[in-house]
Design a protein around this motif. Structure first.
Motif, mmCIF file in Angstrom:
data_model
loop_
_atom_site.group_PDB
_atom_site.id
_atom_site.type_symbol
_atom_site.label_atom_id
_atom_site.label_comp_id
_atom_site.label_asym_id
_atom_site.label_seq_id
_atom_site.Cartn_x
_atom_site.Cartn_y
_atom_site.Cartn_z
ATOM 1 N N VAL A 4 0.671 -0.995 -0.077
ATOM 2 C CA VAL A 4 -0.246 -0.163 -0.131
ATOM 3 C C VAL A 4 0.990 1.494 0.499
ATOM 4 O O VAL A 4 0.646 2.357 -0.586
ATOM 5 C CB VAL A 4 -0.590 -0.290 0.685
ATOM 6 N N TYR A 5 2.218 1.083 1.174
ATOM 7 C CA TYR A 5 2.544 2.198 1.115
ATOM 8 C C TYR A 5 3.576 2.832 -0.834
ATOM 9 O O TYR A 5 3.770 4.032 -1.102
ATOM 10 C CB TYR A 5 3.453 1.990 1.634
ATOM 11 N N HIS A 10 4.460 5.508 -4.908
ATOM 12 C CA HIS A 10 4.427 5.444 -7.113
ATOM 13 C C HIS A 10 3.590 6.590 -7.107
ATOM 14 O O HIS A 10 3.458 7.611 -8.741
ATOM 15 C CB HIS A 10 4.191 4.419 -7.185
ATOM 16 N N GLU A 11 2.713 6.927 -7.043
ATOM 17 C CA GLU A 11 1.035 7.857 -7.174
ATOM 18 C C GLU A 11 1.776 9.083 -6.911
ATOM 19 O O GLU A 11 1.829 10.183 -7.503
ATOM 20 C CB GLU A 11 -0.398 7.960 -5.670
ATOM 21 N N ILE A 15 2.310 12.420 -8.942
ATOM 22 C CA ILE A 15 2.075 13.952 -8.908
ATOM 23 C C ILE A 15 3.406 14.639 -10.182
ATOM 24 O O ILE A 15 3.182 16.134 -9.928
ATOM 25 C CB ILE A 15 1.694 14.375 -7.846
ATOM 26 N N LEU A 16 4.797 13.960 -8.827
ATOM 27 C CA LEU A 16 5.752 15.394 -8.542
ATOM 28 C C LEU A 16 6.466 15.442 -10.564
ATOM 29 O O LEU A 16 6.505 15.658 -11.077
ATOM 30 C CB LEU A 16 6.822 15.050 -7.914
ATOM 31 N N LEU A 48 15.244 10.100 -9.123
ATOM 32 C CA LEU A 48 15.654 9.002 -7.998
ATOM 33 C C LEU A 48 14.308 7.766 -7.663
ATOM 34 O O LEU A 48 14.998 6.624 -7.325
ATOM 35 C CB LEU A 48 16.393 10.061 -6.808
ATOM 36 N N LEU A 49 13.346 8.573 -7.372
ATOM 37 C CA LEU A 49 12.159 7.664 -6.420
ATOM 38 C C LEU A 49 11.839 6.146 -7.672
ATOM 39 O O LEU A 49 12.053 5.469 -7.593
ATOM 40 C CB LEU A 49 10.919 8.180 -7.120
ATOM 41 N N GLN A 50 12.560 6.392 -9.062
ATOM 42 C CA GLN A 50 12.487 5.728 -9.846
ATOM 43 C C GLN A 50 12.972 4.473 -10.077
ATOM 44 O O GLN A 50 13.163 3.262 -10.336
ATOM 45 C CB GLN A 50 11.830 6.355 -11.488
ATOM 46 N N SER A 51 14.278 5.430 -9.983
ATOM 47 C CA SER A 51 15.524 4.261 -9.763
ATOM 48 C C SER A 51 15.474 3.135 -8.507
ATOM 49 O O SER A 51 16.307 2.553 -8.437
ATOM 50 C CB SER A 51 16.944 5.347 -9.470
#
Length: 277
Positions: A4-5, A10-11, A15-16, A48-51
């Motif tokens: 869930v987190y 990811h959502e 947005i970013l 960075l988040l995607q990586s």
């Protein structure tokens, strides 16, 4: 709970991503350096988040994430963001990030909200191999190169139009000169064509081993070779016939449209690419 987190994160990333593109659009319209800088750092954070997502996924699955349509689309977006940020920093070409990531965001939305194909994971376990992994990875990287090349062609046409109408201003200066835009578009095609060729060779070899009953006139196979021929003609026109300018840029954009048709339409008509596309 962890899933869930991860979903919420990811959502938040989407947005970013949207906010970054919005700020790049503001910079495109009004030449706002402040908006450009904030948009860059937002996009860098998205990268960075995607990586991190990719690393976590690889740890959990024990393989590189390119063997289903959802994995492939996600990796493709990551490639676009990486290339656009790298090119922007190294070559200082304004607006390349904005136009490239409009494509990336559209693919990201498709990845996020498309219906889940539950049968894909089962078939991945049956069909996956190192040969297939290399085939898909190289195909995605070549598509990434062609995507950035198309963006350079789009910027070329925009700059050409501004010069023709004598619209002098900050936007004209920031887009970069026509020769540089055309050169970079050509270089990316030079990189993309051999990568796609090698990908097709590896894919046919894998299919010969794993799917001896494969239909060789399959829509996706034919479509992929059409893409290769179209981009091969583009290189011939540029190098052999020394074509330059607006006509070559239009050809390059039309070639990219064929890529989209091949990926989204021919993939659905394919008899054995359904598990991937």
């Amino acid at each position: 709970m962890i899933e869930v987190y991860m979903t919420r994160l990811h959502e938040f990333t989407i947005i970013l991503y949207a906010l970054s593109i919005l700020l790049y659009f503001i910079d495109f319209l009004y030449s706002s350096r402040k908006a450009n800088q904030v948009a860059f750092w937002l996009l860098a954070f998205v990268w960075l988040l995607q990586s991190a997502f990719l690393c976590i996924y690889m740890v959990n699955t024990g393989r590189f994430p390119v063997l289903t349509i959802f994995e492939g689309l996600y990796f493709y977006v990551w490639v676009l963001i990486t290339l656009s940020l790298g090119i922007n920093r190294l070559l200082k070409v304004d607006f390349i990030v904005f136009f490239t990531n409009v494509i990336g965001f559209a693919i990201m939305v498709i990845h996020t909200f498309a219906p889940i194909q539950y049968e894909s994971e089962i078939m991945v376990q049956q069909l996956s191999s190192e040969l297939l992994f290399i085939h898909i990875t190289m195909a995605i990287l070549s598509y990434g190169a062609f995507s950035i090349s198309a963006v350079f062609s789009l910027l070329y046409l925009l700059q050409y139009n501004l010069l023709k109408r004598k619209k002098w201003g900050a936007r004209l200066i920031r887009i970069s000169d026509l020769s540089k835009l055309e050169h970079m578009s050509h270089i990316l095609n030079v990189i993309g064509v051999p990568m796609l060729l090698l990908s097709l060779i590896l894919g046919l070899q894998w299919a010969y081993i794993k799917l001896p009953e494969m239909i060789w006139y399959d829509a996706k196979v034919i479509g992929s070779f059409i893409v290769l021929v179209v981009y091969g003609i583009s290189l011939y026109l540029r190098v052999g016939k020394e074509f330059q300018g607006k006509s070559l840029a239009l050809w390059n954009l039309a070639s990219f449209l064929i890529i989209l048709i091949n990926f989204f339409l021919f993939g659905q008509l394919s008899s054995f690419h359904l598990w991937y596309t």
